[in-house]
Design an enzyme around this catalytic site. Structure first.
Site, PDB file in Angstrom:
ATOM      1  N   LYS A  72      34.551  24.765  64.931  1.00 55.54           N
ATOM      2  CA  LYS A  72      34.134  24.882  66.314  1.00 55.54           C
ATOM      3  C   LYS A  72      35.616  25.462  67.107  1.00 55.54           C
ATOM      4  O   LYS A  72      36.394  24.430  67.273  1.00 55.54           O
ATOM      5  CB  LYS A  72      33.762  23.486  66.648  1.00 55.54           C
ATOM      6  CG  LYS A  72      32.548  23.046  65.921  1.00 55.54           C
ATOM      7  CD  LYS A  72      31.918  21.491  66.288  1.00 55.54           C
ATOM      8  CE  LYS A  72      30.877  21.520  65.619  1.00 55.54           C
ATOM      9  NZ  LYS A  72      30.720  20.607  64.488  1.00 55.54           N
ATOM     10  N   GLU A  98      17.854  15.612  47.736  1.00 47.00           N
ATOM     11  CA  GLU A  98      16.718  15.066  48.499  1.00 47.00           C
ATOM     12  C   GLU A  98      15.464  15.722  48.606  1.00 47.00           C
ATOM     13  O   GLU A  98      14.666  15.285  49.177  1.00 47.00           O
ATOM     14  CB  GLU A  98      17.256  14.852  50.026  1.00 47.00           C
ATOM     15  CG  GLU A  98      18.377  13.768  49.970  1.00 47.00           C
ATOM     16  CD  GLU A  98      19.857  14.235  50.038  1.00 47.00           C
ATOM     17  OE1 GLU A  98      19.849  15.268  49.304  1.00 47.00           O
ATOM     18  OE2 GLU A  98      21.031  13.600  50.222  1.00 47.00           O
TER      19      GLU A  98
END
Lengths: 542, 542
Positions: free
Chosen positions: A439, A331
């Protein structure tokens, strides 16, 4: 009040005409699919790119029509880059490492009119050509006499015959610099691939920035070997930057093993090479195994995924080669940051320099970046705060091709999906892909940090760290490891290796040894597949 | 079909915001008019540039309004570059070496609204401020307490008080990148000076190209000292390029003698300096005389007039400094070519390399050049054919400010007025820099201006001004005069007549009286014949 300067659009064709005019005799050397070494020059490449443009005219191809390539790095691919974009069509580079069905899906989505392919990809084309309903012209990148007679592909032509049928007389047109020039699809790890549609303007500005001394540092004294494929975000823009600066180009074709790459580096006196860590690992292994040295290579750009610090150190200390760690994405055309030391850092000691060089580096001028917390508030550049990385600039996408995925921007910024830290000197460090972060008990563990420690162990060839669900900590890290051939290594030994290298709570809960880690089409480890494969794996203490 | 990339205009303000964000602590060091050394940083310069922008808002200055500077190279001048252009006004840099009447003429022609000047130029301003009818605001570049109380200039303000009155809160606006940003006047070799009006786009593209490895090669490891003045085509774009790349800047202020420049080069560890041959001659003389060396300087860009090969050789062989010979012009922002060796030339022996380095060099990417014969037919690049040099590119002018001089282009090309040879490798060599101009110490003296003064003397019938070689100044003017019948006139009388009519350094070094000046078929004076006739003439002080 307007300035009174010439209004000249930024055109990709001007790169190759500049190269032909100012560096006409500079060589472009290609290892071909046939195995031999082919030599041409910028002057000849420009002449043949004009013939490509005329051949597309003869096919009646409209402005903006997509011409696909399925090809290795080589001079014909290079000619197509300029002949297609220069004549106001769009080069659509397809990654041949995709599954054939994905190739067909992308060709159909892009509505490619022409598809040019290297002969090594004939089996893929044979398998899918009937599915590619928009492709009217199939061009095999080979001599006329090498064209298979029994391919079964309707109207298959050889590139050489196709180009030879044209004369050289062609004037490159000038048109709106915002016109589409190149179409690259993302690897599409979630859902279908999406297309990034670059313009002449974005490509030219990217080429300027990419050639700067603090980026790839390209000049007419360089000889550049892009191992990074031209089917993957334009080989990081090297074909454009080399033409802009008159650097000699060496294309490795399909031979990316350590021995083949090393031989080209030496025989062609390559000063700079660019590639992903996986390929450089093969190269370094070959060089180490045979006690070789690099006689001309001075620097190498490594990107695509985080480069292990051990590799940066080995290149520097064992071989006198500076690693320029880089970061970007499809991108972003793709260049975002390059890790080149500033004056202050170049005066640090070797270890401290290495710590900086392991970061992804500083934004090249033109790219603006920020890190934000989950509420979108900008975080400080203090080397501590970690947040979602956003970017913007004239070579960052506004939207995907055909509007797929809706508006990707957040307040004018493109969210990269990476989690990063930026220090006070502006050096970016990607700590993880946001989806790969582990996490654990409210703390984030960078999978990349854990992998880098494993890679530094002499018995480890490749390592992937993934999150597994955990009843107490939500997630805990599992390390998946490929051992080096013949290495003796146990889980316990490897876990002991983490002591003192990361915080105790970051040490993986378990290690599994595998024969191979699945790689995607761009050579990146497919952690989603690993997560699927090991979803039932029972962690100790879980 | 359009590309789908972000539409972000190329803005000059983005250079200083990039520098502040990525190189905030990098120093900008200035020798001030006051004599002391002043130190600031990119972060602070950007903050103060925002205050300049706000102060201009407070004055109610319209978009496109001209803000003139009459200033040495220094941090305040640097802040004005960005504060003025960044807020959509136009920086108009005036050459303080012009005669006061010429300064007033240019300020009136440009319709300057504000004029900012260094205190060393107070006498000029005192002399002309009443003539400058459009200027409403006079800003002295000094502290509030250094402001002269009795200047007599209406509403004179100190820059520091003016800037201190503003707060930092300012958002740089985004607007059309083709908007005017900088106004530079040519020296006006034929008739009055003409303005070149640069845009944000042209300035940014020029900055990218100028920073490339084969141009000025600017990076965050550099410390750059521009001796070339910021009042002369933006110091060759160095202030912009340094901000783009994060190079440390060292501004020499008014102290351009060898000793002062040398001391700054050493104390600030300058890696690259840029200037005209005359200044470098003073520097080399100082260094030779005192048996000194350059401990950090690696390269120097020399332009403005042809650099003597002996100087290039001395820098290289005696001091290990690479001379980058460069060529450009006001109409080109100014960069056209830089002489950086290609791979092939860098393998030549030292003498052969020197022969290449004495040429003006290769076109930076973005500049397109050609040489043509008197009929406009393009000539080959063979190192033999000599023709009129034409250029084009996004930082070459389309027309002069206010359309002065009509359409300057020939078939889309800007005719430089120079005669040149180009070799097969693309190295340009100016053979006759421009027909008649006298290049004295890097500054151009208009032969016509000098002749016009002479003609105004009651005893002069005809006058031609030609250049003679000069050991220190490269060239100095010789005036060739035909007296009116019966007129009594001495050299000394005629030279006294120039006082107050042109700048002191523009006054001819000598006058010769002749019976007739050779005229061509169309009645034009044949100066080439005069140059031949007087080539052995000995100038006083030469």
């Amino acid at each position: 009040m307007m300035g009174q300067m010439m209004q000249m659009p930024l055109m990709i064709s001007s790169l190759i005409t500049h190269a032909a005019r100012h560096h006409g005799t500079t060589e472009i050397v290609s290892r071909r699919v046939e195995g031999d070494l082919h030599r041409t020059t910028y002057a000849d490449a420009e002449r043949r790119a004009r013939r490509v443009a005329k051949a597309l005219d003869r096919l009646g191809l409209a402005t903006g029509a997509r011409v696909a390539t399925l090809a290795w790095n080589g001079y014909r691919h290079f000619e197509l880059y300029f002949g297609v974009s220069g004549s106001a069509r769009v080069v659509h580079t397809i990654n041949p490492r995709l599954a054939p069905d994905q190739v067909a899906w992308i060709a159909n989505h892009a509505e490619d009119s022409v598809l040019c392919f290297d002969m090594s990809f004939l089996p893929i084309i044979k398998a899918v050509w009937r599915q590619c309903t928009t492709v009217k012209h199939w061009i095999a990148l080979c001599d006329a006499d090498a064209l298979p007679k029994d391919s079964g592909i309707d109207g298959l032509q050889s590139y050489e015959a196709w180009v030879d049928a044209e004369s050289d007389g062609y004037d490159w047109p000038a048109f709106d610099e915002n016109s589409a020039a190149v179409l690259c699809y993302t690897s599409g790890t979630t859902g279908n691939p999406k297309g990034a549609l670059y313009s002449h303007r974005s490509t030219l500005l990217h080429a300027y920035a990419g050639a700067l001394p603090d980026a790839l540092d390209l000049s007419a004294r360089d000889c550049v070997l892009p191992v990074v494929p031209m089917f993957h975000v334009n080989a990081w823009g090297i074909p454009y930057g080399a033409a802009m600066t008159g650097a000699k180009l060496v294309f490795p074709g399909p031979a990316l093993d350590g021995k083949s790459v090393y031989e080209l580096l030496e025989s062609e006196r390559v000063t700079m090479a660019a590639g992903v860590p996986t390929v450089w690992l093969m190269l370094l292994n070959h060089v180490k195994q045979h006690g070789l040295a690099f006689t001309h290579m001075r620097r190498t750009v490594i990107g695509g995924s985080a480069c292990p610090p051990a590799m940066i150190k080995s290149f520097r200390d064992d071989y006198g080669v500076t690693v320029l760690h880089a970061w970007g994405m499809t991108e972003m055309s793709p260049l975002g940051t390059v890790c080149k030391l500033k004056l202050a850092q170049s005066e640090l000691d070797a270890d401290a320099q290495l710590a900086v060089m392991a970061k992804q580096g500083r934004a090249v001028y033109g790219v603006d970046m920020r890190i934000v917390d989950p509420d979108g508030r900008e975080l400080p550049w203090d080397g501590q705060a970690s947040g979602d990385l956003h970017v913007r600039g004239p070579w960052v996408i506004q939207s995907y091709f055909k509007g797929e995925g809706g508006d990707p921007l957040v307040g004018g910024w493109f969210p990269t999906g990476d989690v990063a830290v930026i220090d006070a000197d502006g050096f970016l460090q990607i700590t993880d892909r946001s989806k790969d972060v582990i996490k654990s008990g409210g703390e984030w563990i960078s999978s990349i940090d854990i992998e880098n420690v494993a890679i530094a162990h002499p018995g480890v060839a490749m390592a992937a760290c993934i999150a597994l669900p955990h009843p107490k900590w939500d997630e805990r890290p599992l390390l998946v490891v490929v051992k080096k051939p013949g290495a003796e290594l146990t889980s316990a030994e490897l876990l002991r290796f983490y002591e003192g290298r990361v915080a105790k709570w970051q040490v993986p809960d378990d290690v599994v040894f595998v024969d191979a880690i699945p790689l995607g089409a761009t050579g990146k480890m497919q952690k989603n597949k690993l997560r699927e494969q090991f979803k039932a794996h029972k962690l100790p203490n879980a």
